[in-house]
Design a protein around this motif. Structure first.
Motif, PDB file in Angstrom:
ATOM      1  N   MET A   1       0.847  -1.177   0.000  1.00  0.00           N
ATOM      2  CA  MET A   1       0.000   0.000   0.000  1.00  0.00           C
ATOM      3  C   MET A   1       0.891   1.239   0.000  1.00  0.00           C
ATOM      4  SD  MET A   1      -2.764   1.085   2.840  1.00  0.00           S
ATOM      5  CE  MET A   1      -3.544   2.649   2.763  1.00  0.00           C
ATOM      6  N   LYS A   2       0.565   2.167  -0.842  1.00  0.00           N
ATOM      7  CA  LYS A   2       1.293   3.428  -0.891  1.00  0.00           C
ATOM      8  C   LYS A   2       0.409   4.519  -0.289  1.00  0.00           C
ATOM      9  CE  LYS A   2       3.756   6.463  -3.996  1.00  0.00           C
ATOM     10  NZ  LYS A   2       4.191   6.718  -5.359  1.00  0.00           N
ATOM     11  N   MET A   3       0.941   5.181   0.719  1.00  0.00           N
ATOM     12  CA  MET A   3       0.196   6.221   1.408  1.00  0.00           C
ATOM     13  C   MET A   3       0.183   7.490   0.547  1.00  0.00           C
ATOM     14  SD  MET A   3       0.793   7.527   5.308  1.00  0.00           S
ATOM     15  CE  MET A   3       2.446   8.092   5.041  1.00  0.00           C
ATOM     16  N   THR A   4      -0.954   8.172   0.517  1.00  0.00           N
ATOM     17  CA  THR A   4      -1.045   9.407  -0.254  1.00  0.00           C
ATOM     18  C   THR A   4      -0.324  10.540   0.471  1.00  0.00           C
ATOM     19  OG1 THR A   4      -3.094  10.119   0.798  1.00  0.00           O
ATOM     20  CG2 THR A   4      -3.302   8.757  -1.198  1.00  0.00           C
ATOM     21  N   ARG A   5       0.001  11.553  -0.276  1.00  0.00           N
ATOM     22  CA  ARG A   5       0.642  12.738   0.286  1.00  0.00           C
ATOM     23  C   ARG A   5      -0.249  13.401   1.324  1.00  0.00           C
ATOM     24  NH1 ARG A   5       2.977  16.056  -4.296  1.00  0.00           N
ATOM     25  NH2 ARG A   5       4.445  14.352  -4.271  1.00  0.00           N
ATOM     26  N   SER A   6      -1.556  13.357   1.097  1.00  0.00           N
ATOM     27  CA  SER A   6      -2.497  13.964   2.058  1.00  0.00           C
ATOM     28  C   SER A   6      -2.404  13.299   3.419  1.00  0.00           C
ATOM     29  CB  SER A   6      -3.926  13.877   1.527  1.00  0.00           C
ATOM     30  OG  SER A   6      -4.080  14.677   0.378  1.00  0.00           O
ATOM     31  N   THR A   7      -2.297  11.974   3.438  1.00  0.00           N
ATOM     32  CA  THR A   7      -2.177  11.253   4.706  1.00  0.00           C
ATOM     33  C   THR A   7      -0.871  11.616   5.392  1.00  0.00           C
ATOM     34  OG1 THR A   7      -3.470   9.430   3.806  1.00  0.00           O
ATOM     35  CG2 THR A   7      -2.178   8.968   5.781  1.00  0.00           C
ATOM     36  N   ASP A   8       0.202  11.632   4.635  1.00  0.00           N
ATOM     37  CA  ASP A   8       1.510  11.998   5.171  1.00  0.00           C
ATOM     38  C   ASP A   8       1.460  13.395   5.794  1.00  0.00           C
ATOM     39  OD1 ASP A   8       4.281  12.215   5.694  1.00  0.00           O
ATOM     40  OD2 ASP A   8       4.735  12.756   3.623  1.00  0.00           O
ATOM     41  N   TYR A   9       0.888  14.340   5.069  1.00  0.00           N
ATOM     42  CA  TYR A   9       0.816  15.714   5.570  1.00  0.00           C
ATOM     43  C   TYR A   9      -0.107  15.821   6.781  1.00  0.00           C
ATOM     44  CZ  TYR A   9       3.170  17.262   1.275  1.00  0.00           C
ATOM     45  OH  TYR A   9       4.066  17.462   0.250  1.00  0.00           O
ATOM     46  N   HIS A  80      -7.282   5.912   8.145  1.00  0.00           N
ATOM     47  CA  HIS A  80      -8.642   5.568   7.732  1.00  0.00           C
ATOM     48  C   HIS A  80      -9.378   6.787   7.150  1.00  0.00           C
ATOM     49  CE1 HIS A  80     -12.525   3.582   7.689  1.00  0.00           C
ATOM     50  NE2 HIS A  80     -13.022   4.604   8.358  1.00  0.00           N
ATOM     51  N   LEU A  81      -9.143   7.959   7.714  1.00  0.00           N
ATOM     52  CA  LEU A  81      -9.824   9.170   7.237  1.00  0.00           C
ATOM     53  C   LEU A  81      -9.313   9.642   5.877  1.00  0.00           C
ATOM     54  CD1 LEU A  81      -9.973  11.197  10.572  1.00  0.00           C
ATOM     55  CD2 LEU A  81     -11.887  10.107   9.380  1.00  0.00           C
ATOM     56  N   PHE A  82      -8.036   9.397   5.596  1.00  0.00           N
ATOM     57  CA  PHE A  82      -7.435   9.948   4.379  1.00  0.00           C
ATOM     58  C   PHE A  82      -7.163   8.926   3.272  1.00  0.00           C
ATOM     59  CE2 PHE A  82      -6.760  13.406   7.281  1.00  0.00           C
ATOM     60  CZ  PHE A  82      -6.871  14.528   6.482  1.00  0.00           C
ATOM     61  N   GLU A  83      -7.204   7.655   3.593  1.00  0.00           N
ATOM     62  CA  GLU A  83      -6.912   6.627   2.595  1.00  0.00           C
ATOM     63  C   GLU A  83      -8.177   5.865   2.226  1.00  0.00           C
ATOM     64  OE1 GLU A  83      -4.048   6.155   1.015  1.00  0.00           O
ATOM     65  OE2 GLU A  83      -3.029   7.651   2.230  1.00  0.00           O
ATOM     66  N   GLU A  84      -8.353   5.665   0.947  1.00  0.00           N
ATOM     67  CA  GLU A  84      -9.461   4.850   0.476  1.00  0.00           C
ATOM     68  C   GLU A  84      -8.924   3.442   0.249  1.00  0.00           C
ATOM     69  OE1 GLU A  84     -12.283   4.420  -3.419  1.00  0.00           O
ATOM     70  OE2 GLU A  84     -11.740   6.428  -2.766  1.00  0.00           O
TER      71      GLU A  84
END
Length: 137
Positions: A1-9, A80-84
């Motif tokens: 799974m690759k985490m999005t930039r939004s989740t990282d931020y 959970h809030l930022f990743e689909e």
């Protein structure tokens, strides 16, 4: 799974706010500290406010702070809030196709374990310094 930039931020914003509990944090501070676009951070802060993880105050002396204690916000909750997370969504599982049922069950178990593992870590855990051997200093 690759985490999005939004989740990282989002994780960075929350850690920064948690490490400054006695005052309001400004978006520009976070942008400068992590060398991140202020415009992108504005969207993240808005989302975190909407999700109830931070309180945002508008105005000249405005900023944001955590809405909850950092020991109650988990990494699993943030992800959970930022990743689909979706898998086998478009597969229509019939009673005749046991292999797809078993595949779905395997992914259900794997993603459940993944979420459970992330939920074991709070913002406090993420902020605590650790040594190479994994023990806290």
């Amino acid at each position: 799974m690759k985490m999005t930039r939004s989740t990282d931020y989002a994780i960075r914003v929350l850690i920064f706010a948690a490490s400054h509990p006695t005052r309001l944090v400004q978006i520009q501070e976070v942008a400068t500290h992590y060398d991140i676009s202020k415009n992108h951070l504005m969207k993240i802060v808005h989302a975190l406010s909407k999700f109830g993880l931070i309180l945002s105050m508008q105005g000249r002396n405005g900023g944001f702070r955590l809405a909850k204690s950092p020991d109650t916000i988990t990494l699993g909750e943030i992800v959970h809030l930022f990743e689909e997370v979706s898998y086998l969504e478009s597969v229509s599982v019939t009673h005749e196709d046991r292999s797809l049922q078993n595949t779905r069950r395997a992914f259900d178990q794997a993603f459940s374990s993944f979420k459970e593992a992330l939920s074991a870590y709070t913002l406090n855990d993420l902020m605590a310094p650790t040594r190479v051997d994994g023990n806290t200093t």
